[in-house]
Design a protein around this motif. Structure first.
Motif, PDB file in Angstrom:
ATOM      1  N   ALA A   1     -10.919  -4.720   6.703  1.00  0.00           N
ATOM      2  CA  ALA A   1     -11.815  -5.289   5.475  1.00  0.00           C
ATOM      3  C   ALA A   1     -11.175  -4.254   4.393  1.00  0.00           C
ATOM      4  O   ALA A   1     -11.336  -3.008   4.412  1.00  0.00           O
ATOM      5  CB  ALA A   1     -13.167  -5.195   5.767  1.00  0.00           C
ATOM      6  N   ALA A   2     -10.862  -5.105   3.471  1.00  0.00           N
ATOM      7  CA  ALA A   2      -9.882  -4.281   2.525  1.00  0.00           C
ATOM      8  C   ALA A   2     -10.930  -4.124   1.119  1.00  0.00           C
ATOM      9  O   ALA A   2     -10.384  -4.152  -0.146  1.00  0.00           O
ATOM     10  CB  ALA A   2      -8.874  -5.202   1.874  1.00  0.00           C
ATOM     11  N   LEU A   3     -12.019  -3.529   1.210  1.00  0.00           N
ATOM     12  CA  LEU A   3     -12.849  -3.442  -0.068  1.00  0.00           C
ATOM     13  C   LEU A   3     -13.251  -1.876   0.104  1.00  0.00           C
ATOM     14  O   LEU A   3     -13.615  -1.502   1.274  1.00  0.00           O
ATOM     15  CB  LEU A   3     -14.410  -4.259  -0.055  1.00  0.00           C
ATOM     16  CG  LEU A   3     -14.120  -5.819  -0.271  1.00  0.00           C
ATOM     17  CD1 LEU A   3     -14.903  -6.648  -0.372  1.00  0.00           C
ATOM     18  CD2 LEU A   3     -13.231  -5.978  -1.604  1.00  0.00           C
ATOM     19  N   ASP A   4     -13.597  -1.562  -1.000  1.00  0.00           N
ATOM     20  CA  ASP A   4     -14.417  -0.077  -1.055  1.00  0.00           C
ATOM     21  C   ASP A   4     -13.535   1.035  -0.705  1.00  0.00           C
ATOM     22  O   ASP A   4     -14.032   1.951  -0.349  1.00  0.00           O
ATOM     23  CB  ASP A   4     -15.595  -0.035  -0.521  1.00  0.00           C
ATOM     24  CG  ASP A   4     -16.660  -0.850  -0.761  1.00  0.00           C
ATOM     25  OD1 ASP A   4     -16.796  -1.406  -2.183  1.00  0.00           O
ATOM     26  OD2 ASP A   4     -17.665  -1.510   0.020  1.00  0.00           O
TER      27      ASP A   4
ATOM     28  N   LEU B   1      -6.388   2.475   2.622  1.00  0.00           N
ATOM     29  CA  LEU B   1      -6.198   1.250   3.260  1.00  0.00           C
ATOM     30  C   LEU B   1      -4.830   1.052   4.288  1.00  0.00           C
ATOM     31  O   LEU B   1      -4.803   0.738   5.291  1.00  0.00           O
ATOM     32  CB  LEU B   1      -6.281  -0.230   2.546  1.00  0.00           C
ATOM     33  CG  LEU B   1      -7.635  -0.621   2.191  1.00  0.00           C
ATOM     34  CD1 LEU B   1      -7.601  -1.649   1.155  1.00  0.00           C
ATOM     35  CD2 LEU B   1      -8.209  -1.187   3.342  1.00  0.00           C
ATOM     36  N   ALA B   2      -4.008   1.474   3.468  1.00  0.00           N
ATOM     37  CA  ALA B   2      -2.612   1.634   4.239  1.00  0.00           C
ATOM     38  C   ALA B   2      -2.541   2.783   5.385  1.00  0.00           C
ATOM     39  O   ALA B   2      -2.135   2.210   6.412  1.00  0.00           O
ATOM     40  CB  ALA B   2      -1.379   2.076   3.031  1.00  0.00           C
ATOM     41  N   GLU B   3      -3.147   3.769   5.433  1.00  0.00           N
ATOM     42  CA  GLU B   3      -3.415   4.532   6.534  1.00  0.00           C
ATOM     43  C   GLU B   3      -4.113   3.913   7.425  1.00  0.00           C
ATOM     44  O   GLU B   3      -3.745   4.094   8.825  1.00  0.00           O
ATOM     45  CB  GLU B   3      -4.108   5.783   5.892  1.00  0.00           C
ATOM     46  CG  GLU B   3      -3.282   7.061   4.991  1.00  0.00           C
ATOM     47  CD  GLU B   3      -2.046   7.264   5.975  1.00  0.00           C
ATOM     48  OE1 GLU B   3      -2.014   7.535   6.933  1.00  0.00           O
ATOM     49  OE2 GLU B   3      -0.772   7.154   5.261  1.00  0.00           O
ATOM     50  N   GLU B   4      -5.363   3.292   7.221  1.00  0.00           N
ATOM     51  CA  GLU B   4      -6.079   2.814   8.148  1.00  0.00           C
ATOM     52  C   GLU B   4      -5.330   1.371   8.914  1.00  0.00           C
ATOM     53  O   GLU B   4      -5.617   1.345  10.013  1.00  0.00           O
ATOM     54  CB  GLU B   4      -7.225   2.063   7.404  1.00  0.00           C
ATOM     55  CG  GLU B   4      -8.383   1.320   8.398  1.00  0.00           C
ATOM     56  CD  GLU B   4      -9.671   0.738   7.354  1.00  0.00           C
ATOM     57  OE1 GLU B   4     -10.221  -0.327   8.248  1.00  0.00           O
ATOM     58  OE2 GLU B   4      -9.944   1.269   6.683  1.00  0.00           O
ATOM     59  N   ILE B   5      -4.583   0.737   8.150  1.00  0.00           N
ATOM     60  CA  ILE B   5      -3.480  -0.323   8.704  1.00  0.00           C
ATOM     61  C   ILE B   5      -2.775   0.409   9.710  1.00  0.00           C
ATOM     62  O   ILE B   5      -2.446  -0.098  10.863  1.00  0.00           O
ATOM     63  CB  ILE B   5      -2.810  -1.049   7.823  1.00  0.00           C
ATOM     64  CG1 ILE B   5      -3.977  -1.899   6.803  1.00  0.00           C
ATOM     65  CG2 ILE B   5      -1.858  -2.066   8.112  1.00  0.00           C
ATOM     66  CD1 ILE B   5      -3.375  -2.637   5.813  1.00  0.00           C
TER      67      ILE B   5
ATOM     68  N   GLU C   1     -14.518 -13.672  -0.351  1.00  0.00           N
ATOM     69  CA  GLU C   1     -14.545 -14.456  -1.263  1.00  0.00           C
ATOM     70  C   GLU C   1     -14.744 -14.139  -2.749  1.00  0.00           C
ATOM     71  O   GLU C   1     -13.932 -14.742  -3.401  1.00  0.00           O
ATOM     72  CB  GLU C   1     -15.304 -15.974  -0.893  1.00  0.00           C
ATOM     73  CG  GLU C   1     -14.911 -17.242  -1.620  1.00  0.00           C
ATOM     74  CD  GLU C   1     -15.766 -18.532  -1.397  1.00  0.00           C
ATOM     75  OE1 GLU C   1     -15.792 -19.303  -2.072  1.00  0.00           O
ATOM     76  OE2 GLU C   1     -16.270 -18.386   0.047  1.00  0.00           O
ATOM     77  N   SER C   2     -15.822 -13.672  -2.931  1.00  0.00           N
ATOM     78  CA  SER C   2     -16.076 -13.010  -4.162  1.00  0.00           C
ATOM     79  C   SER C   2     -15.104 -12.312  -4.783  1.00  0.00           C
ATOM     80  O   SER C   2     -14.834 -12.435  -5.915  1.00  0.00           O
ATOM     81  CB  SER C   2     -17.524 -12.771  -4.309  1.00  0.00           C
ATOM     82  OG  SER C   2     -17.778 -11.571  -3.387  1.00  0.00           O
ATOM     83  N   GLU C   3     -14.455 -11.536  -3.777  1.00  0.00           N
ATOM     84  CA  GLU C   3     -13.798 -10.492  -4.315  1.00  0.00           C
ATOM     85  C   GLU C   3     -12.350 -11.289  -4.795  1.00  0.00           C
ATOM     86  O   GLU C   3     -11.406 -10.866  -5.879  1.00  0.00           O
ATOM     87  CB  GLU C   3     -13.369  -9.325  -3.451  1.00  0.00           C
ATOM     88  CG  GLU C   3     -12.304  -8.184  -3.787  1.00  0.00           C
ATOM     89  CD  GLU C   3     -12.639  -7.662  -5.105  1.00  0.00           C
ATOM     90  OE1 GLU C   3     -11.698  -7.119  -5.831  1.00  0.00           O
ATOM     91  OE2 GLU C   3     -13.802  -7.461  -5.523  1.00  0.00           O
ATOM     92  N   LEU C   4     -12.060 -12.063  -3.899  1.00  0.00           N
ATOM     93  CA  LEU C   4     -10.888 -13.130  -4.123  1.00  0.00           C
ATOM     94  C   LEU C   4     -10.871 -13.889  -5.393  1.00  0.00           C
ATOM     95  O   LEU C   4      -9.759 -13.641  -6.324  1.00  0.00           O
ATOM     96  CB  LEU C   4     -10.530 -13.977  -3.144  1.00  0.00           C
ATOM     97  CG  LEU C   4      -9.827 -13.380  -1.510  1.00  0.00           C
ATOM     98  CD1 LEU C   4      -9.992 -14.183  -0.685  1.00  0.00           C
ATOM     99  CD2 LEU C   4      -8.490 -12.699  -1.952  1.00  0.00           C
ATOM    100  N   ALA C   5     -12.216 -14.294  -5.699  1.00  0.00           N
ATOM    101  CA  ALA C   5     -12.325 -15.108  -7.028  1.00  0.00           C
ATOM    102  C   ALA C   5     -11.985 -14.345  -8.336  1.00  0.00           C
ATOM    103  O   ALA C   5     -11.357 -14.721  -9.117  1.00  0.00           O
ATOM    104  CB  ALA C   5     -13.720 -15.524  -7.067  1.00  0.00           C
TER     105      ALA C   5
END
Length: 176
Positions: A147-150, A156-160, A104-108
């Motif tokens: 989880a899409a941080l760091d 992230l695309a590779e992880e997905i 939520e904090s990152e989305l904000a």
């Protein structure tokens, strides 16, 4: 090989950005659900929200997503696609549904002004309330959760892609 992949998550979680990366990597076509709604309706999401309200925007999203064939597509859904059971059933039949989970904090930090974004939520709803309302829906509908941080977009695309391939293999194993 993945035939289709659908990305779900909160507005500003990165669905469109990651979807484009995944589409380039796989050769699948990329479709942005928000742009699809706007093209079909001839208005921006913010205009639709102002004119029809949040439930009208959700109905427009449902119609747009049910009307299209998403075979061979990486689909970045609108954040409220999870409210439509017919849409989610359709997407699950096509391939893995991937939840891009952002705090939520990152989305904000990423979101800025809800009104400008055209977020389909009841008037007066703040990010905290929307997050609390939607998080369980995304978790319920996710075949894969990332989880899409760091990590950078490419990572992230590779992880997905890896997680989606593993999910697809599990589905094949259970059918045999």
């Amino acid at each position: 090989m993945i035939n289709s992949l659908s990305l779900i998550g909160m507005p500003a979680c990165g669905k469109s950005t990651l979807g484009r990366h995944i589409a380039r990597r796989t050769g699948l076509r990329f479709v942005d659900g928000d742009r699809l709604i706007e093209q079909r309706e001839g208005q921006t999401l913010a205009q639709l929200l102002a004119q029809r309200g949040y439930l009208g925007l959700r109905e427009a999203e449902e119609r747009a997503l049910l009307a299209e064939d998403f075979s061979g597509v990486v689909l970045a859904t609108g954040g409220s696609a999870v409210y439509s059971q017919p849409v989610m059933e359709k997407l699950h039949r096509l391939g893995p549904v991937v939840f891009i989970d952002v705090t939520e904090s990152e989305l904000a930090k990423r979101l800025g002004n809800f009104a400008e974004r055209g977020v389909a939520c009841a008037p007066g709803t703040d990010l905290s309330a929307l997050y609390a309302e939607r998080q369980p829906l995304y978790e319920r509908e996710a075949d894969v959760r990332v989880a899409a941080l760091d990590r950078g977009e490419q990572q992230l695309a590779e992880e997905i892609l890896l997680a989606a391939a593993e999910w697809q293999q599990r589905q094949s194993d259970t059918k045999e």
